[in-house]
Design a protein around this motif. Structure first.
Motif, short mmCIF file in Angstrom:
data_model
loop_
_atom_site.label_atom_id
_atom_site.label_comp_id
_atom_site.label_asym_id
_atom_site.label_seq_id
_atom_site.Cartn_x
_atom_site.Cartn_y
_atom_site.Cartn_z
N TRP A 1 0.81 -1.23 0.00
CA TRP A 1 0.00 0.00 0.00
C TRP A 1 0.83 1.26 0.00
O TRP A 1 0.43 2.28 -0.56
CB TRP A 1 -0.94 0.00 1.20
N ASN A 2 2.01 1.22 0.67
CA ASN A 2 2.80 2.45 0.79
C ASN A 2 3.82 2.63 -0.31
O ASN A 2 4.24 3.75 -0.58
CB ASN A 2 3.53 2.47 2.13
N VAL A 3 4.27 1.55 -0.90
CA VAL A 3 5.37 1.65 -1.86
C VAL A 3 4.97 1.13 -3.23
O VAL A 3 4.94 1.87 -4.21
CB VAL A 3 6.61 0.89 -1.35
N PRO B 1 1.47 2.72 -4.91
CA PRO B 1 1.61 4.13 -5.34
C PRO B 1 2.58 4.29 -6.51
O PRO B 1 2.33 5.07 -7.42
CB PRO B 1 2.15 4.83 -4.09
N LEU B 2 3.68 3.54 -6.49
CA LEU B 2 4.67 3.70 -7.54
C LEU B 2 4.21 3.06 -8.85
O LEU B 2 4.68 3.44 -9.93
CB LEU B 2 6.02 3.14 -7.10
N VAL C 1 0.79 10.02 -8.35
CA VAL C 1 1.78 9.55 -7.40
C VAL C 1 1.82 10.43 -6.16
O VAL C 1 1.83 9.95 -5.03
CB VAL C 1 3.17 9.49 -8.05
N ARG C 2 1.80 11.74 -6.41
CA ARG C 2 1.95 12.62 -5.26
C ARG C 2 0.62 12.98 -4.62
O ARG C 2 0.56 13.31 -3.44
CB ARG C 2 2.68 13.89 -5.69
N HIS C 3 -0.45 12.97 -5.41
CA HIS C 3 -1.74 13.37 -4.84
C HIS C 3 -2.82 12.35 -5.16
O HIS C 3 -3.81 12.65 -5.84
CB HIS C 3 -2.16 14.73 -5.39
N LEU D 1 11.74 6.81 -0.83
CA LEU D 1 10.51 6.62 -1.58
C LEU D 1 10.31 7.85 -2.47
O LEU D 1 10.12 8.96 -1.96
CB LEU D 1 9.32 6.45 -0.64
N HIS E 1 7.92 8.95 -4.18
CA HIS E 1 6.61 9.62 -4.21
C HIS E 1 6.26 10.26 -2.88
O HIS E 1 5.15 10.74 -2.70
CB HIS E 1 5.53 8.61 -4.60
N ARG E 2 7.23 10.25 -1.95
CA ARG E 2 6.96 10.87 -0.66
C ARG E 2 7.95 12.01 -0.45
O ARG E 2 9.08 11.94 -0.93
CB ARG E 2 7.13 9.85 0.47
N TYR F 1 10.79 16.76 -2.68
CA TYR F 1 10.81 15.33 -3.00
C TYR F 1 12.25 14.89 -3.21
O TYR F 1 13.10 15.71 -3.58
CB TYR F 1 9.96 15.05 -4.24
#
Lengths: 531, 314
Positions: A128-130, A133-134, A207-209, B87, B89-90, B131
């Motif tokens: 879910w976190n990596v 999203p990527l 990716v960012r939003h 990461l 995207h973070r 980023y």
């Protein structure tokens, strides 16, 4: 924009809105389903190469099925209307969604996932976190491809009663009205471009939003659908109309006025689907050609056109004059068909195909075997039957529209010419609409094809725009004389003597439908509906 | 305290690590050094169970890691890799807070801890909302180290933490990091293929041949008292002199300008202390070897007009 165009748009604004709504609805439903099923499936199988490969292969095979074929496969499974179209669109969207999800997940940089694991993310957190999203931009790129494919393929939904912008396209093609075609094609193209652009934007932002994109996308689609929605006519009976019936001079509006009917709820369908959908109860009333064998085969009943609304649709051969210069013996042979193919004969032959499973060519030979004897024609069945595959350079090309009766007629002509002359004939069937057949004939791509007088008058000569002319030509013989003269003068074509059958529109209901007990004519139905 | 006991790893028919025994004391900085493909990364990854050993065990503070939950274990061990592995995207802040968030820290606790690390690691406020792609390689590396240090783990594993950076940045950053107050009390196991880096970063160096540990010792021990033929041949002949010089320099000795004239010492290390005699004593009494080294160094100095490359400017 010219005043004329504005007027045209204003006249169709309401329907355009409805069709656009239907189109967006079809595409949105298909895409949402494809994502809801495709993404989890891809996620589940991604670590298992053979299974992932099998899914990709399967989705790839589906992708190669021609869209029309896929739609007709869906029709018996999901019935007439939206569901069949959504199912077909869903299958088309599945491949890009699954493939891009797999590719997206596989292409997440290994050092990022490794260090995330090293920092103590468990599998779910990592996903879910990596990983997800990527992978999202790649998944969105797939969604974008799927969406653009779907906006295009959804136009075919019109053929199975799913509505959408394709309704205009097929109606326009059927009636030879380019403006109506554009009314469907231009918004469809703009819709595809808009969706492509918006998903492209989403692809960059996701990716960012991710949440902003998700919320904005949902609101946008829902907003569009709410803004475009409008209530349809409240009516219990669902009419099935052949494609093109709505926008014709001898079609829906004129018919409604003629019989003083309120608006009815209808679906435009490919002419070949009208009978089957009526039989299955997916429509209640259908307008279709009187000649079709399926009327008898499916237990359907005709309601009489007691106020003589429909113009005659007498069948005859339309040929290039140049053909008879090239093959002079052909004219006397074909003229012998005058009156030989009565409505009853055609219906029976068609029934042999629809019900008894004969091929059209076999049914054609069956007819020719007896008829050539009575007509005194030297017809050798062996020569006609010998040809089983298409030949390379035929002498005579016969055209036929996409309908069972046209196909049968084309086979009769082909087998007749093959068996009775030294010439090679070849049927080029499925030429689609009247406009396409007529245009092919005019350009010399085909030499002759069967046509109906009323159809020519309305779609090629547009006499419907002049009600007086229309009334004058409701007499079949008069119409034939007028057509023969006009076709020869304007297009150098020959309108041959009538073959004997008539395929005017009739109104059909199921013979066992109790709601229509005691109703024999259109006037009686109109009276019932007005109440 | 990390102990590797008979640690072995097979990938299919290939044995990558052959029964390694090694122990790392608390606060020690151990560098794994060896030719590429010798299994040093695999060895490192077996410590936090990113790779499971085929046989053998890893004990941390007297406990067999095989009995621990791998996820919980990894959360107690800092992990930094080449390029940082941030990461993409973070934001930098989100990256740094990844592990604390998994552990359920409050925002305030995260910010408080970051405030401490910020000063120690020379992180700047305007990075935090950027980023990773917007930072330079060295900055990203510092962020990655900050991320690994957030929960203040007593053990840090670093896999080629400085490679991929340009020479200048590398030089600066590894000195900064070696001297980091925050890292001073950590037990660190690092993998590097750079000898200079290994010398500067590690208290001890484990020299690996494919699958085996050849020798564990200080830079000087490796150079001047090689335990095996592999260890002796490892330092390429042309570079040997430079490495030896670096090893000596790290001993913080005063070396005479002229080997025969012990009266005019040249300061080579900070703080300046010691004599040639002490150097000789440190290096195991091999007077002949040290004299040779000092003579070579003199030749370098005269040829180049100064000490060999990599010397610190005052």
């Amino acid at each position: 924009m010219s005043a004329h165009a504005m007027e045209f748009l204003a006249a169709h604004a309401d329907e355009l809105r409805t069709r656009l709504f239907e189109h967006i609805e079809l595409v949105a439903l298909a895409l949402v389903t494809a994502v809801a099923i495709g993404v989890p499936v891809a996620v589940a199988v991604r670590k298992n190469r053979p299974v992932a490969g099998a899914f990709l292969g399967l989705a790839g095979v589906v992708q190669t099925i021609p869209s029309l074929a896929l739609l007709s496969i869906m029709l018996p499974l999901f019935g007439l209307g939206r569901n069949s179209a959504v199912a077909a669109l869903f299958l088309y969207a599945l491949l890009p969604v699954i493939r891009n999800t797999l590719v997206g997940l596989a292409s997440v940089a290994p050092d990022v996932t490794e260090v995330a694991r090293g920092l103590g993310m468990d599998r779910a957190q990592l996903f879910w976190n990596v990983e997800l999203p990527l992978a999202l931009p790649t998944i969105f790129a797939g969604l974008r491809i799927a969406a653009v494919i779907n906006v295009g393929v959804a136009t075919l939904g019109a053929l199975v009663g799913a509505g959408g912008l394709g309704v205009f396209i097929f109606r326009g093609i059927a009636n030879n009205q380019p403006a109506v075609v554009l009314l469907g094609a231009v918004p469809a193209a703009l819709l595809a471009l808009t969706i492509d652009g918006l998903l492209g934007l989403a692809e960059r932002m996701i990716v960012r939003h991710p949440w902003r994109v998700a919320v904005a996308g949902t609101l946008l689609v829902a907003g569009c659908l709410v803004a475009l929605w409008q209530p349809g006519p409240k009516a219990t009976l669902l009419f099935g109309f052949p494609t093109g019936f709505v926008q014709r001079a001898d079609g829906y509006d004129a018919w409604r006025q003629h019989y003083q009917l309120p608006p009815v709820r209808f679906q435009e369908l490919d002419v070949n689907l009208l009978y089957d959908t009526l039989r299955r109860g997916e429509t209640d009333v259908a307008f279709a050609g009187a000649i079709d064998g399926r009327i008898d085969a499916f237990g359907l009943r005709v309601l009489a056109d007691d106020r003589n609304f429909f113009p005659p649709y007498d069948g005859a051969l339309l040929a290039r004059k140049k053909l008879f210069q090239r093959v002079p013996t052909l004219r006397p042979l074909l003229e012998k068909l005058n009156g030989a193919l009565t409505t009853e004969t055609i219906r029976q032959l068609d029934r042999r195909v629809a019900q008894d499973g004969l091929t059209s060519a076999a049914a054609a030979r069956e007819f020719l075997r007896t008829w050539t004897k009575t007509a005194g024609i030297d017809w050798q069945e062996k020569r006609a039957a010998a040809k089983s595959v298409e030949i390379d350079s035929p002498d005579i090309l016969i055209g036929a529209k996409t309908s069972a009766v046209q196909y049968l007629l084309g086979r009769i002509l082909e087998q007749l010419i093959d068996g009775a002359t030294g010439w090679n004939a070849q049927l080029k069937s499925s030429l689609g609409s009247t406009a396409i057949c007529f245009e092919s004939l005019r350009r010399g791509d085909i030499d002759l094809y069967p046509e109906y007088n009323g159809m020519l008058a309305v779609t090629i000569f547009d006499i419907g725009s002049d009600p007086a002319a229309m009334d004058r030509l409701r007499d079949g013989d008069q119409l034939n004389r007028w057509l023969a003269a006009e076709l020869a003068r304007r297009y150098d074509l020959e309108w041959m003597p009538p073959l004997g059958f008539s395929s005017n529109y009739v109104m059909l209901v199921r013979a066992d439908d109790a709601r229509f007990n005691g109703i024999k004519t259109m006037s009686e139905l109109a009276e019932r509906l007005r109440r | 305290m990390i102990q590797l006991r008979e640690l072995r790893k097979d990938f299919g028919p290939k044995t990558v690590v052959h029964g390694v025994n090694l122990s790392v004391a608390p606060g020690e900085k151990l560098v794994l050094r060896g030719p590429s493909g010798c299994g040093k990364t695999t060895l490192l990854r077996m410590i936090n169970r990113l790779t499971e050993p085929t046989t053998g065990s890893v004990w941390i503070d007297g406990r067999d890691t095989a009995t621990a939950d791998p996820v919980a274990l990894r959360r107690q061990i800092g992990y930094v890799i080449q390029g940082g592995g941030l990461l993409p995207h973070r934001t930098v802040r989100e990256n740094i807070f990844v592990v604390p968030r998994l552990l359920g820290w409050t925002r305030q606790k995260c910010e408080d801890r970051l405030f401490v690390l910020k000063a120690a690691l020379w992180l700047f406020d305007d990075w935090f909302d950027a980023y990773p792609a917007e930072l330079s390689g060295g900055q990203r590396q510092r962020v990655a180290i900050a991320r690994a240090l957030m929960t203040n783990p007593s053990i840090m594993l670093m896999d080629e933490p400085f490679s991929g950076l340009d020479t200048r940045t590398r030089l600066v950053i590894r000195r900064e990091i070696r001297d980091l107050w925050s890292l001073r009390d950590k037990t660190i196991v690092a993998v590097t293929h750079d000898i200079t880096e290994a010398f500067e970063f590690g208290n001890r160096i484990a020299l690996m041949s494919p699958g085996r540990i050849e020798q564990v010792g200080t830079a000087a021990e490796l150079l001047f008292r090689p335990a095996t033929a592999f260890a002796r041949d490892f330092f390429d002949q042309s570079d040997r002199l430079r490495h030896e010089w670096e090893a000596v320099r790290l001993l913080d000795l005063d070396l005479p300008d002229d080997a025969t004239n012990a009266g005019t010492p040249t300061k080579l290390g900070v703080p300046a202390s010691g004599t040639v005699a002490e150097a000789v004593a440190t290096l195991g009494g091999d007077t002949e070897r040290v004299t040779l080294l000092i003579e070579s160094f003199q030749r370098f100095k005269h040829a180049l007009g100064g000490p060999p490359e990599d010397a610190e400017s005052p």
